[in-house]
Scaffold this motif. Structure first.
Motif, PDB file in Angstrom:
ATOM      1  N   ALA A 101      11.128 -27.172  14.273  1.00  0.00           N
ATOM      2  CA  ALA A 101      12.569 -27.242  13.984  1.00  0.00           C
ATOM      3  C   ALA A 101      13.329 -27.857  15.156  1.00  0.00           C
ATOM      4  O   ALA A 101      14.294 -28.594  14.961  1.00  0.00           O
ATOM      5  N   GLN A 102      12.874 -27.582  16.383  1.00  0.00           N
ATOM      6  CA  GLN A 102      13.544 -28.135  17.554  1.00  0.00           C
ATOM      7  C   GLN A 102      13.172 -29.600  17.783  1.00  0.00           C
ATOM      8  O   GLN A 102      13.894 -30.322  18.464  1.00  0.00           O
ATOM      9  N   LEU A 103      12.057 -30.023  17.215  1.00  0.00           N
ATOM     10  CA  LEU A 103      11.611 -31.407  17.404  1.00  0.00           C
ATOM     11  C   LEU A 103      12.050 -32.350  16.280  1.00  0.00           C
ATOM     12  O   LEU A 103      11.716 -33.531  16.321  1.00  0.00           O
ATOM     13  N   ILE A 104      12.784 -31.847  15.314  1.00  0.00           N
ATOM     14  CA  ILE A 104      13.179 -32.695  14.182  1.00  0.00           C
ATOM     15  C   ILE A 104      13.929 -33.945  14.650  1.00  0.00           C
ATOM     16  O   ILE A 104      13.695 -35.032  14.162  1.00  0.00           O
ATOM     17  N   ASN A 105      14.807 -33.800  15.607  1.00  0.00           N
ATOM     18  CA  ASN A 105      15.623 -34.933  16.061  1.00  0.00           C
ATOM     19  C   ASN A 105      15.024 -35.625  17.282  1.00  0.00           C
ATOM     20  O   ASN A 105      15.597 -36.571  17.794  1.00  0.00           O
ATOM     21  N   TRP A 106      13.871 -35.172  17.754  1.00  0.00           N
ATOM     22  CA  TRP A 106      13.261 -35.757  18.957  1.00  0.00           C
ATOM     23  C   TRP A 106      12.587 -37.073  18.608  1.00  0.00           C
ATOM     24  O   TRP A 106      11.825 -37.166  17.647  1.00  0.00           O
ATOM     25  N   ASN A 107      12.875 -38.111  19.380  1.00  0.00           N
ATOM     26  CA  ASN A 107      12.284 -39.412  19.142  1.00  0.00           C
ATOM     27  C   ASN A 107      11.829 -39.995  20.472  1.00  0.00           C
ATOM     28  O   ASN A 107      12.654 -40.471  21.258  1.00  0.00           O
ATOM     29  N   PRO A 108      10.538 -39.973  20.755  1.00  0.00           N
ATOM     30  CA  PRO A 108      10.046 -40.490  22.035  1.00  0.00           C
ATOM     31  C   PRO A 108      10.184 -41.998  22.177  1.00  0.00           C
ATOM     32  O   PRO A 108       9.979 -42.533  23.258  1.00  0.00           O
ATOM     33  N   LEU A 109      10.553 -42.688  21.111  1.00  0.00           N
ATOM     34  CA  LEU A 109      10.713 -44.137  21.178  1.00  0.00           C
ATOM     35  C   LEU A 109      12.119 -44.545  21.599  1.00  0.00           C
ATOM     36  O   LEU A 109      12.361 -45.715  21.877  1.00  0.00           O
ATOM     37  N   GLU A 110      13.034 -43.585  21.631  1.00  0.00           N
ATOM     38  CA  GLU A 110      14.388 -43.887  22.091  1.00  0.00           C
ATOM     39  C   GLU A 110      14.374 -44.065  23.597  1.00  0.00           C
ATOM     40  O   GLU A 110      13.525 -43.516  24.303  1.00  0.00           O
ATOM     41  N   GLN A 111      15.333 -44.789  24.093  1.00  0.00           N
ATOM     42  CA  GLN A 111      15.369 -45.114  25.506  1.00  0.00           C
ATOM     43  C   GLN A 111      15.620 -43.876  26.373  1.00  0.00           C
ATOM     44  O   GLN A 111      15.004 -43.703  27.402  1.00  0.00           O
TER      45      GLN A 111
END
Length: 137
Positions: A101-111
């Motif tokens: 649930a905490q990683l739903i918005n996590w995007n490692p490809l964002e700067q």
């Protein structure tokens, strides 16, 4: 379909006189403005819905740090029971929904993404795991 889209874009570039295109430098995954807007709207809806998942859960059971504190107390007060319960096998399954649930918005490809090691849940698990390495344990 992909070849057809690629051919259409190539014809449009030829008709418009676009000479800045370099073959192989574009992507077939490029979204139109309408598709981008629809994607953002869908993403916002998912993020809004994800906030509601744990809204009826008591605060002690939706905070990883608090959950791990309860397990730490159990480990200290009743070490035999804790050991017999195979908690190390249970914790990943127990914490999985909270972490996801905490990683739903996590995007490692964002700067400017947050590293996993810097996330509060990661530090809480790391601290919990390190308590087993203390000399008195």
């Amino acid at each position: 379909l992909i070849i057809k889209c690629r051919t259409c874009r190539q014809k449009v570039r030829e008709c418009s006189g676009d000479t800045d295109h370099h073959e192989g430098m574009s992507s077939d995954d490029e979204l139109t403005a309408a598709e981008e807007t629809e994607f953002q709207k869908s993403k916002d809806n998912i993020l809004e819905d994800s906030k509601k998942v744990f809204e009826d859960v008591h605060a002690d059971f939706c905070d990883i740090r608090k959950i791990l504190l309860k397990f730490q107390e159990w480990k200290e007060r009743f070490p035999d029971s804790y050991c017999d319960a195979y908690v190390s096998f249970c914790l990943p399954k127990l914490l999985n929904p909270l972490i996801r649930a905490q990683l739903i918005n996590w995007n490692p490809l964002e700067q400017n993404f947050t590293k996993l090691e810097d996330m509060p849940w990661f530090r809480a698990i790391e601290e919990f795991s390190d308590t087993g390495n203390m000399p008195e344990s």
